[in-house]
Design a protein around this motif. Structure first.
Motif, PDB file in Angstrom:
ATOM      1  N   THR A 156       0.994  -1.181   0.027  1.00 42.56           N
ATOM      2  CA  THR A 156      -0.047  -0.086  -0.066  1.00 42.56           C
ATOM      3  C   THR A 156       0.748   1.214   0.021  1.00 42.56           C
ATOM      4  O   THR A 156       0.471   2.407  -0.453  1.00 42.56           O
ATOM      5  CB  THR A 156      -0.911   0.004   1.208  1.00 42.56           C
ATOM      6  OG1 THR A 156      -0.316  -0.029   2.267  1.00 42.56           O
ATOM      7  CG2 THR A 156      -1.996  -1.051   1.100  1.00 42.56           C
TER       8      THR A 156
ATOM      9  N   SER B  48       0.962   3.918  -3.183  1.00 37.96           N
ATOM     10  CA  SER B  48       0.424   5.231  -2.525  1.00 37.96           C
ATOM     11  C   SER B  48      -1.155   5.111  -2.508  1.00 37.96           C
ATOM     12  O   SER B  48      -1.762   5.901  -2.593  1.00 37.96           O
ATOM     13  CB  SER B  48       0.794   6.336  -3.529  1.00 37.96           C
ATOM     14  OG  SER B  48       2.186   6.446  -3.552  1.00 37.96           O
ATOM     15  N   PHE B  49      -1.449   3.891  -1.731  1.00 35.94           N
ATOM     16  CA  PHE B  49      -2.787   3.861  -1.327  1.00 35.94           C
ATOM     17  C   PHE B  49      -3.457   4.829  -0.510  1.00 35.94           C
ATOM     18  O   PHE B  49      -2.696   5.383   0.290  1.00 35.94           O
ATOM     19  CB  PHE B  49      -3.056   2.274  -0.564  1.00 35.94           C
ATOM     20  CG  PHE B  49      -3.050   1.139  -1.543  1.00 35.94           C
ATOM     21  CD1 PHE B  49      -2.372   1.243  -2.848  1.00 35.94           C
ATOM     22  CD2 PHE B  49      -4.244   0.350  -1.200  1.00 35.94           C
ATOM     23  CE1 PHE B  49      -2.692   0.169  -3.393  1.00 35.94           C
ATOM     24  CE2 PHE B  49      -4.277  -0.836  -2.002  1.00 35.94           C
ATOM     25  CZ  PHE B  49      -3.646  -0.905  -3.153  1.00 35.94           C
ATOM     26  N   THR B  50      -4.584   5.502  -0.683  1.00 39.65           N
ATOM     27  CA  THR B  50      -5.092   6.485   0.253  1.00 39.65           C
ATOM     28  C   THR B  50      -5.584   5.801   1.430  1.00 39.65           C
ATOM     29  O   THR B  50      -5.978   4.876   1.834  1.00 39.65           O
ATOM     30  CB  THR B  50      -6.472   6.922  -0.590  1.00 39.65           C
ATOM     31  OG1 THR B  50      -6.151   7.411  -1.794  1.00 39.65           O
ATOM     32  CG2 THR B  50      -7.113   8.122   0.289  1.00 39.65           C
ATOM     33  N   LYS B  51      -5.036   6.722   2.578  1.00 38.36           N
ATOM     34  CA  LYS B  51      -5.291   6.351   3.864  1.00 38.36           C
ATOM     35  C   LYS B  51      -6.623   7.126   4.641  1.00 38.36           C
ATOM     36  O   LYS B  51      -6.756   8.381   4.149  1.00 38.36           O
ATOM     37  CB  LYS B  51      -4.021   6.510   4.722  1.00 38.36           C
ATOM     38  CG  LYS B  51      -2.820   6.161   4.151  1.00 38.36           C
ATOM     39  CD  LYS B  51      -2.665   4.484   4.479  1.00 38.36           C
ATOM     40  CE  LYS B  51      -1.571   3.859   4.123  1.00 38.36           C
ATOM     41  NZ  LYS B  51      -1.585   2.397   4.245  1.00 38.36           N
TER      42      LYS B  51
ATOM     43  N   ASN C 190      -8.547   4.458   3.871  1.00 32.92           N
ATOM     44  CA  ASN C 190      -9.164   3.472   3.204  1.00 32.92           C
ATOM     45  C   ASN C 190      -8.962   3.906   1.412  1.00 32.92           C
ATOM     46  O   ASN C 190      -9.318   5.098   1.046  1.00 32.92           O
ATOM     47  CB  ASN C 190     -10.604   3.283   3.298  1.00 32.92           C
ATOM     48  CG  ASN C 190     -10.966   2.699   4.482  1.00 32.92           C
ATOM     49  OD1 ASN C 190     -10.671   1.519   4.798  1.00 32.92           O
ATOM     50  ND2 ASN C 190     -11.375   3.540   5.376  1.00 32.92           N
ATOM     51  N   ASP C 191      -8.411   2.898   0.943  1.00 37.43           N
ATOM     52  CA  ASP C 191      -8.436   3.314  -0.739  1.00 37.43           C
ATOM     53  C   ASP C 191      -9.500   2.515  -1.450  1.00 37.43           C
ATOM     54  O   ASP C 191      -9.581   1.245  -1.290  1.00 37.43           O
ATOM     55  CB  ASP C 191      -7.084   2.706  -1.319  1.00 37.43           C
ATOM     56  CG  ASP C 191      -6.649   3.427  -2.675  1.00 37.43           C
ATOM     57  OD1 ASP C 191      -7.534   3.137  -3.462  1.00 37.43           O
ATOM     58  OD2 ASP C 191      -5.855   4.083  -2.964  1.00 37.43           O
TER      59      ASP C 191
ATOM     60  N   TRP D  18      -5.640   8.882  11.137  1.00 36.06           N
ATOM     61  CA  TRP D  18      -5.439   9.457   9.897  1.00 36.06           C
ATOM     62  C   TRP D  18      -5.919  10.608   9.915  1.00 36.06           C
ATOM     63  O   TRP D  18      -5.032  11.487   8.999  1.00 36.06           O
ATOM     64  CB  TRP D  18      -5.514   8.542   8.515  1.00 36.06           C
ATOM     65  CG  TRP D  18      -4.672   7.515   8.359  1.00 36.06           C
ATOM     66  CD1 TRP D  18      -4.786   6.017   8.544  1.00 36.06           C
ATOM     67  CD2 TRP D  18      -3.051   7.408   8.113  1.00 36.06           C
ATOM     68  NE1 TRP D  18      -3.747   5.252   8.385  1.00 36.06           N
ATOM     69  CE2 TRP D  18      -2.647   6.093   8.090  1.00 36.06           C
ATOM     70  CE3 TRP D  18      -2.281   8.376   7.810  1.00 36.06           C
ATOM     71  CZ2 TRP D  18      -1.027   5.815   7.873  1.00 36.06           C
ATOM     72  CZ3 TRP D  18      -0.966   8.180   7.462  1.00 36.06           C
ATOM     73  CH2 TRP D  18      -0.554   7.045   7.440  1.00 36.06           C
TER      74      TRP D  18
ATOM     75  N   GLN E 120      -3.323  13.705   9.042  1.00 35.94           N
ATOM     76  CA  GLN E 120      -3.529  14.489   7.679  1.00 35.94           C
ATOM     77  C   GLN E 120      -4.063  15.684   8.043  1.00 35.94           C
ATOM     78  O   GLN E 120      -3.792  16.868   7.220  1.00 35.94           O
ATOM     79  CB  GLN E 120      -4.330  13.542   6.691  1.00 35.94           C
ATOM     80  CG  GLN E 120      -3.727  12.194   6.383  1.00 35.94           C
ATOM     81  CD  GLN E 120      -4.444  11.284   5.596  1.00 35.94           C
ATOM     82  OE1 GLN E 120      -5.899  11.492   5.631  1.00 35.94           O
ATOM     83  NE2 GLN E 120      -3.998  10.485   4.823  1.00 35.94           N
TER      84      GLN E 120
END
Length: 283
Positions: free
Chosen positions: A37, A41-44, A46-47, A163, A167
């Motif tokens: 992941t 670069s999976f979105t955190k 949840n992708d 996250w 973020q």
């Protein structure tokens, strides 16, 4: 296989059939998915592309094996439930685990480009390991599925809070982890709402509840008396098993993000765990 002086080596092979009249769960888990992941670069936290890919691979597995009556997935794992009457691969645990893991891995890699068209897949390829567990009773099997869904909720609530602190709140990952130590679910919900105006219940159901797949039938046993009658039929003949498999293969596969812990899901779909696989009243 031709006879030879070397054939004695087969005596070292061990048989590992799972006990009859037990529901079989084949649980697959992603290998090294934290690195994967990060690499892509999976979105955190949840992708949604990743979850869609996971579900697409699982759907192909359910289509490939009519013995699967229900499957549940979340994060990087999937559980496939085989009916208690299954004779697939003579119920051999190693054969079941390796075949399902290999099939799922192949589908995941083949379908990758449909969900990540701008990120070509490169070595090391994604892979999944598998294990088999036999459950002797329907209520225990339901508790297993409830456990996996509860795990989905607990992990997703934590990750969503973590996250957002990182973020949106500007915290370091170390500080965010420290601030969440010992917090209860209500406290995490409060953090999300008070700091980021996020109502956790409005987060996508696929993230909060995971995904369930099952074979749906037009009609089904609707009350306890009918199900009890099915229980008296005993073991199915080979012909009956083949007929049940054909009926299962023709059934529509539903893909939903719903609650499995409460009784409404099961009361509305008694055929999923009915004693006679795929017993729907249809011929």
């Amino acid at each position: 296989m031709a006879n030879s002086s070397f054939q004695y080596v087969r005596d070292f092979e061990t048989s590992d059939p799972l006990a009859p009249s037990n529901w079989i769960v084949i649980r697959l888990d992603g290998r090294g998915f934290s690195k994967l992941t990060t690499k892509y670069s999976f979105t955190k936290p949840n992708d949604l592309r990743g979850l869609a890919l996971l579900n697409a691979a699982a759907l192909q597995v359910v289509k490939a094996f009519a013995d699967v009556v229900i499957a549940y997935g979340q994060s990087d794992e999937y559980s496939f439930v085989l009916h208690e009457s299954t004779t697939l691969f003579d119920r051999r645990a190693a054969k079941l685990a390796t075949t399902f893991a290999a099939t799922f891995t192949a589908e995941y890699c083949l379908l990758w480009s449909e969900h990540f068209p701008d990120q070509p897949l490169t070595r090391p390829w994604p892979s999944f390991d598998g294990r088999c567990v036999a459950y002797p009773k329907r209520n225990i099997l339901r508790d297993y599925l409830s456990w996996r869904q509860a795990d989905c909720h607990v992990n997703n609530l934590y990750n969503t809070t973590f996250w957002n602190l990182v973020q949106q709140g500007g915290m370091s990952q170390t500080d965010a982890e420290e601030s969440l130590k010992g917090t209860l679910s209500g406290q995490k919900n409060e953090i999300l709402y008070s700091k980021f105006s996020i109502n956790y219940n409005n987060e996508p159901a696929i993230c909060r509840k995971g995904t369930v797949m099952y074979r749906a039938y037009k009609t089904a046993p609707t009350n306890g008396a009918q199900l009890a009658q099915l229980d008296t039929r005993g073991s199915l003949s080979k012909t009956q098993l083949e007929k049940a498999k054909k009926r299962s293969a023709k059934a529509e596969i539903k893909v939903e993000n719903v609650d499995l812990i409460g009784v409404p899901f099961w009361d509305a779909r008694p055929y999923i765990l009915a004693p006679s696989r795929g017993d729907s009243g249809d011929e």
